[in-house]
Design an enzyme around this catalytic site. Structure first.
Site, short mmCIF file in Angstrom:
data_model
loop_
_atom_site.label_atom_id
_atom_site.label_comp_id
_atom_site.label_asym_id
_atom_site.label_seq_id
_atom_site.Cartn_x
_atom_site.Cartn_y
_atom_site.Cartn_z
N ASP A 1 0.85 -1.20 0.00
CA ASP A 1 0.00 0.00 0.00
C ASP A 1 0.88 1.24 0.00
OD1 ASP A 1 -2.12 1.71 0.11
OD2 ASP A 1 -2.69 1.24 2.17
N GLU B 1 -2.60 10.21 -0.47
CA GLU B 1 -3.85 9.44 -0.47
C GLU B 1 -4.27 9.10 0.94
OE1 GLU B 1 -6.54 6.00 -0.35
OE2 GLU B 1 -4.52 6.07 0.44
N GLU B 2 -3.30 8.72 1.78
CA GLU B 2 -3.64 8.11 3.07
C GLU B 2 -4.28 9.07 4.06
OE1 GLU B 2 -3.84 5.14 3.47
OE2 GLU B 2 -2.32 4.04 2.35
ZN ZN Z 1 -3.60 2.68 -0.60
#
Ligand code: ZN
Length: 473
Positions: free
Chosen positions: A296, A330-331
């Site tokens: 991720d 994004e996170e």
């Molecule tokens: Zn992600």
């Protein structure tokens, strides 16, 4: 479980097998979707063959995760990763390589710990939740109230006051349980709780806490919150069931600092006939500040980028432009996706399709797709070129957090790479998100799948979803 011995010996066989399946199958049967597709069998076979003939993608991800490591927004590590990616894209021979400035939030974890202090002292396996505030300077210590759901919390509203509320909901799916992490702290704070512990949102593992973002509601006091390992949530539950008062001491030094400059990284293969029409492939380069951000979403970044590197290497220049975007933030903010929408507003109508790969780079199964029925039929036909990889499924619901703002505003067909999801939530947002969980062969197949889909969509004789002639036959 993650044995990789013998991998090198399987590669030549794989190439032969895949070349046969994708390249030489006559496909003269009635199930052949369309004759236009035959034109793409040869380039698809070349892209697949090139992708699976080496471990390039895995090696590149290993360099990112080993030498730079995790990459939270606002850190020097993310800045280094952005610089590295832009330099490497240029080295690959990609065109129009540049970064686009984005201001991002800077949340700093600081030191943190949680201990049971009564009935006997022991440390909990914990990770503060992203966006959490810190604990007050004097000690935050209180008895724990364990609840299994929001309804359970509501039923214990009065008992929540002055307590540390622990949400202990077993993990079912991410979509179903992530609300305890994102909304739980404010729900408990409304009843007067002073801190929150959340059973980690992920499969039970080996006493691993999973971090992730919380969102404070505007109408509730802000209280500190942390995830704990499932084993520790079960421990607190057993004590509660037995009626044993359990006191926890929490120290969280998390804080926000002023926003800082970051960037999305962009590279292209310019289209040979319609360079203004764009197909986007993407992943997010930022990660949480634990593990190495391999699954991720370093892997999603690299396999998306591979699509362009493979085209360049094989001298395949599609009709339209293929653009790789490595998103920032994004996170814990989504600012990269928002900035792209704002900075590219004038050309959103020229975006033919946007893809985001953010589910890991395990064995690929196909793609999620959101768009019109004619476009879906075309995408399904293209995916059939990946039957040799067993990556030819097209399901509903393609999209991604970063492409979302542009997709919505521009009404752009959206895709995501679908992969075997059994391992993802074991390691998601944990110290165990490292390169060793990723198989080089599976990752190469992911790169092959993204490259074939991106190349063919970008090269189609008519724009995806607007086909009136050859594609609709
Ligand atoms: Zn992600």
């Amino acid at each position: 479980m993650m044995q990789r011995a013998g991998f090198a010996g399987t590669v030549p066989f794989l190439i032969l097998m895949i070349t046969n399946l994708a390249g030489q199958t006559p496909h003269a049967s009635a199930s052949t979707p369309a004759s236009w597709l035959d034109h793409y069998r040869e380039p698809a076979a070349r892209l697949i063959g090139e992708a699976v003939s080496s471990t390039f993608a895995w090696q590149r991800l290993a360099v990112l995760t080993d030498t730079i490591g995790n990459r939270l927004s606002g850190t020097a590590a993310l800045d280094r990763a952005i610089q590295w990616a832009a330099e490497e894209m240029k080295r690959d021979g990609l065109e129009n390589v540049h970064t686009e400035r984005v201001m991002v939030p800077k949340w700093v974890r600081g030191s943190e710990r949680a201990d049971i202090v009564e009935p006997h002292r022991r440390a909990l396996a914990m990770l503060g939740l992203g966006n959490s505030i810190g604990t007050p300077k004097d000690v935050l210590q209180a008895q724990v109230l364990v609840v299994r759901s929001f309804e359970d919390l509501d039923a214990h509203a009065a008992a929540s006051r002055g307590r540390i509320v622990c949400f202990n909901a077993p993990f079912t799916t991410y979509g179903e349980t992530v609300r305890f992490r994102s909304a739980g702290p404010s729900r408990a704070a409304r009843y007067g709780a002073i801190a929150v512990l959340v059973r980690s949102i992920g499969h039970d593992g080996l006493r691993l806490p999973h971090t992730g973002a919380l969102q404070y509601a505007a109408d509730a006091p802000q209280i500190p919150a942390a995830a704990i390992a499932s084993e520790d949530a079960d421990l607190l539950q057993r004590m509660a069931d037995r009626g044993t008062p359990t006191v926890v001491r929490l120290v969280v030094e998390a804080r926000f600092e002023p926003d800082v400059e970051s960037a999305n990284v962009i590279g292209e293969i310019r289209g040979r006939e319609l360079p203004d029409e764009i197909v986007v492939v993407s992943g997010h380069l930022d990660s949480w500040d634990v593990g190495a951000g391999a699954t991720d979403d370093g892997g999603g970044c690299v396999v998306s980028w591979e699509a362009l590197r493979l085209m360049k290497k094989l001298n395949l220049r599609p009709r339209r432009t293929v653009r790789v975007v490595l998103w920032t933030n994004e996170e814990n903010g989504g600012r990269g996706g928002l900035a792209y929408r704002d900075q590219h507003r004038a050309e959103l109508s020229k975006h033919v399709m946007m893809m985001e790969s953010d589910s890991g780079v395990f064995r690929p199964t196909g793609f999620g797709f959101s768009g019109s029925d004619p476009a879906r039929a075309t995408v399904k036909a293209i995916a059939s070129l990946l039957a040799g990889l067993a990556a030819d499924q097209v399901s509903g619901g393609g999209g991604g957090a970063d492409i979302g703002p542009s997709v919505q505003e521009g009404h752009i067909p959206a895709m995501s790479l679908d992969v075997d999801g059994t391992k993802y939530f074991l390691i998601h947002h944990t110290e165990a998100d490292t390169i060793d969980k990723i198989d080089p062969v599976e990752m190469a197949k992911c790169a092959a799948a993204v490259s074939v889909m991106a190349y063919v969509v970008a090269d189609l004789p008519e724009r995806l979803g607007e086909q009136t002639g050859i594609l609709s036959k």
